[in-house]
Design a protein around this motif. Sequence first.
Motif, PDB file in Angstrom:
ATOM      1  N   ARG A 153       0.828  -1.203   0.000  1.00 41.84           N
ATOM      2  CA  ARG A 153       0.000   0.000   0.000  1.00 41.84           C
ATOM      3  C   ARG A 153       0.864   1.257   0.000  1.00 41.84           C
ATOM      4  O   ARG A 153       0.481   2.284  -0.564  1.00 41.84           O
ATOM      5  CB  ARG A 153      -0.931   0.010   1.218  1.00 41.84           C
ATOM      6  N   VAL A 154       2.045   1.179   0.614  1.00 35.77           N
ATOM      7  CA  VAL A 154       2.914   2.357   0.656  1.00 35.77           C
ATOM      8  C   VAL A 154       3.456   2.712  -0.727  1.00 35.77           C
ATOM      9  O   VAL A 154       4.049   3.771  -0.916  1.00 35.77           O
ATOM     10  CB  VAL A 154       4.089   2.179   1.646  1.00 35.77           C
ATOM     11  N   GLY A 155       3.255   1.828  -1.721  1.00 36.98           N
ATOM     12  CA  GLY A 155       3.633   2.151  -3.077  1.00 36.98           C
ATOM     13  C   GLY A 155       2.611   3.008  -3.796  1.00 36.98           C
ATOM     14  O   GLY A 155       2.869   3.467  -4.912  1.00 36.98           O
ATOM     15  N   SER A 156       1.465   3.232  -3.147  1.00 36.27           N
ATOM     16  CA  SER A 156       0.442   4.090  -3.739  1.00 36.27           C
ATOM     17  C   SER A 156       0.859   5.558  -3.592  1.00 36.27           C
ATOM     18  O   SER A 156       1.050   6.047  -2.472  1.00 36.27           O
ATOM     19  CB  SER A 156      -0.906   3.867  -3.050  1.00 36.27           C
ATOM     20  N   ASP A 158      -1.026   8.161  -4.427  1.00 38.60           N
ATOM     21  CA  ASP A 158      -2.182   8.914  -3.938  1.00 38.60           C
ATOM     22  C   ASP A 158      -2.417   8.693  -2.449  1.00 38.60           C
ATOM     23  O   ASP A 158      -2.888   9.589  -1.744  1.00 38.60           O
ATOM     24  CB  ASP A 158      -3.427   8.501  -4.731  1.00 38.60           C
ATOM     25  N   ASP A 159      -2.057   7.500  -1.952  1.00 36.34           N
ATOM     26  CA  ASP A 159      -2.350   7.141  -0.563  1.00 36.34           C
ATOM     27  C   ASP A 159      -1.237   7.545   0.407  1.00 36.34           C
ATOM     28  O   ASP A 159      -1.335   7.309   1.601  1.00 36.34           O
ATOM     29  CB  ASP A 159      -2.592   5.622  -0.479  1.00 36.34           C
ATOM     30  N   ILE A 242      -5.046  -4.319  -5.434  1.00 36.78           N
ATOM     31  CA  ILE A 242      -6.018  -4.661  -4.393  1.00 36.78           C
ATOM     32  C   ILE A 242      -5.318  -5.154  -3.140  1.00 36.78           C
ATOM     33  O   ILE A 242      -4.149  -5.538  -3.170  1.00 36.78           O
ATOM     34  CB  ILE A 242      -7.005  -5.745  -4.875  1.00 36.78           C
ATOM     35  N   ASP A 243      -6.069  -5.159  -2.027  1.00 39.24           N
ATOM     36  CA  ASP A 243      -5.538  -5.739  -0.802  1.00 39.24           C
ATOM     37  C   ASP A 243      -6.036  -7.176  -0.660  1.00 39.24           C
ATOM     38  O   ASP A 243      -6.760  -7.688  -1.515  1.00 39.24           O
ATOM     39  CB  ASP A 243      -5.880  -4.883   0.419  1.00 39.24           C
ATOM     40  N   TYR A 244      -5.642  -7.829   0.436  1.00 41.84           N
ATOM     41  CA  TYR A 244      -5.951  -9.253   0.594  1.00 41.84           C
ATOM     42  C   TYR A 244      -7.436  -9.516   0.801  1.00 41.84           C
ATOM     43  O   TYR A 244      -7.896 -10.659   0.697  1.00 41.84           O
ATOM     44  CB  TYR A 244      -5.146  -9.850   1.759  1.00 41.84           C
ATOM     45  N   ARG A 245      -8.211  -8.466   1.059  1.00 48.61           N
ATOM     46  CA  ARG A 245      -9.669  -8.621   1.173  1.00 48.61           C
ATOM     47  C   ARG A 245     -10.372  -8.343  -0.150  1.00 48.61           C
ATOM     48  O   ARG A 245     -11.585  -8.460  -0.244  1.00 48.61           O
ATOM     49  CB  ARG A 245     -10.200  -7.674   2.242  1.00 48.61           C
ATOM     50  N   PRO A 250      -5.874   2.918  -4.543  1.00 46.49           N
ATOM     51  CA  PRO A 250      -5.526   3.896  -5.598  1.00 46.49           C
ATOM     52  C   PRO A 250      -4.063   3.759  -5.983  1.00 46.49           C
ATOM     53  O   PRO A 250      -3.205   3.510  -5.133  1.00 46.49           O
ATOM     54  CB  PRO A 250      -5.829   5.239  -4.952  1.00 46.49           C
ATOM     55  N   TRP A 251      -3.776   3.911  -7.262  1.00 50.93           N
ATOM     56  CA  TRP A 251      -2.407   3.810  -7.742  1.00 50.93           C
ATOM     57  C   TRP A 251      -1.574   4.987  -7.238  1.00 50.93           C
ATOM     58  O   TRP A 251      -0.389   4.865  -7.014  1.00 50.93           O
ATOM     59  CB  TRP A 251      -2.355   3.764  -9.269  1.00 50.93           C
TER      60      TRP A 251
END
Length: 251
Positions: A153-156, A158-159, A242-245, A250-251
């Motif tokens: 997720r830290v590769g996003s 936007d996030d 996506i995440d594991y769920r 966001p990219w």
Amino acid sequence: MGPMAPPVPTPDPAQANLGAMTRLRQGYRALVLGCTGSLGQAWMQALQADPRCAGVTGLSRNTEPSIRLEHEDDLRRAANSVAAGGVLHLVLDATGALQIDGRGPEKRLDELDATALLRAMHVNAIGPALAMKHFVPLMATGERVIWAKISARVGSIDDNRKGGWYGYRASKAALNMLLQTAAIEVARRRPLAVVAALQPGTVRSALSRPFVGDDALDPAISARGMLQSIDRLEATGRAHFIDYRGDSIPW
């Protein structure tokens, strides 16, 4: 003789259906890169328990043949070995590193080091892209196939709200771009192919332990969740993040 993966725990029959890939062909063949890490082992166990999987091969630095992402010749030799077993339908790439050469993630600009940044790029982005170069050609055509790669997720871009972790963030963002670009090309010959960047959650592993201790997600839960999530994805000619769920990131 084909590549041999290290032993993994005996699958629990009661959990077998949780890792089943229901939309791949009956008798699909799978490959797990980075099979000796926490998630790689969990994926191996889940796929070995899936009655629809005809066979799963695991590759890592510790298998024969071995793969070191910094050495393209390793990837070429391993791909030649895997090709002898027939086409692949599912490739799961669990490679990557947060601490490299004893260095943890940078928190401030004054901690940046050119060599460390380049190493992060090589391990987390360039190596996985070269793996695609050599293993995508082994995947079936004319039917559903999946390439799924552990990202973060830290590769996003936007996030990113906290900053820090420069090399890891940048290398995962670069990985995501490489996956997206490859997905467009792969779809030209394999229009039913799914390409996915996966956020596994904060999983108990050697990678996460220095930062979260053992208060993290069980690798088996994350691995099964990711399998279920990619099984639901549609081939769109673009990569999914996506995440594991199964929730989009966001990219």
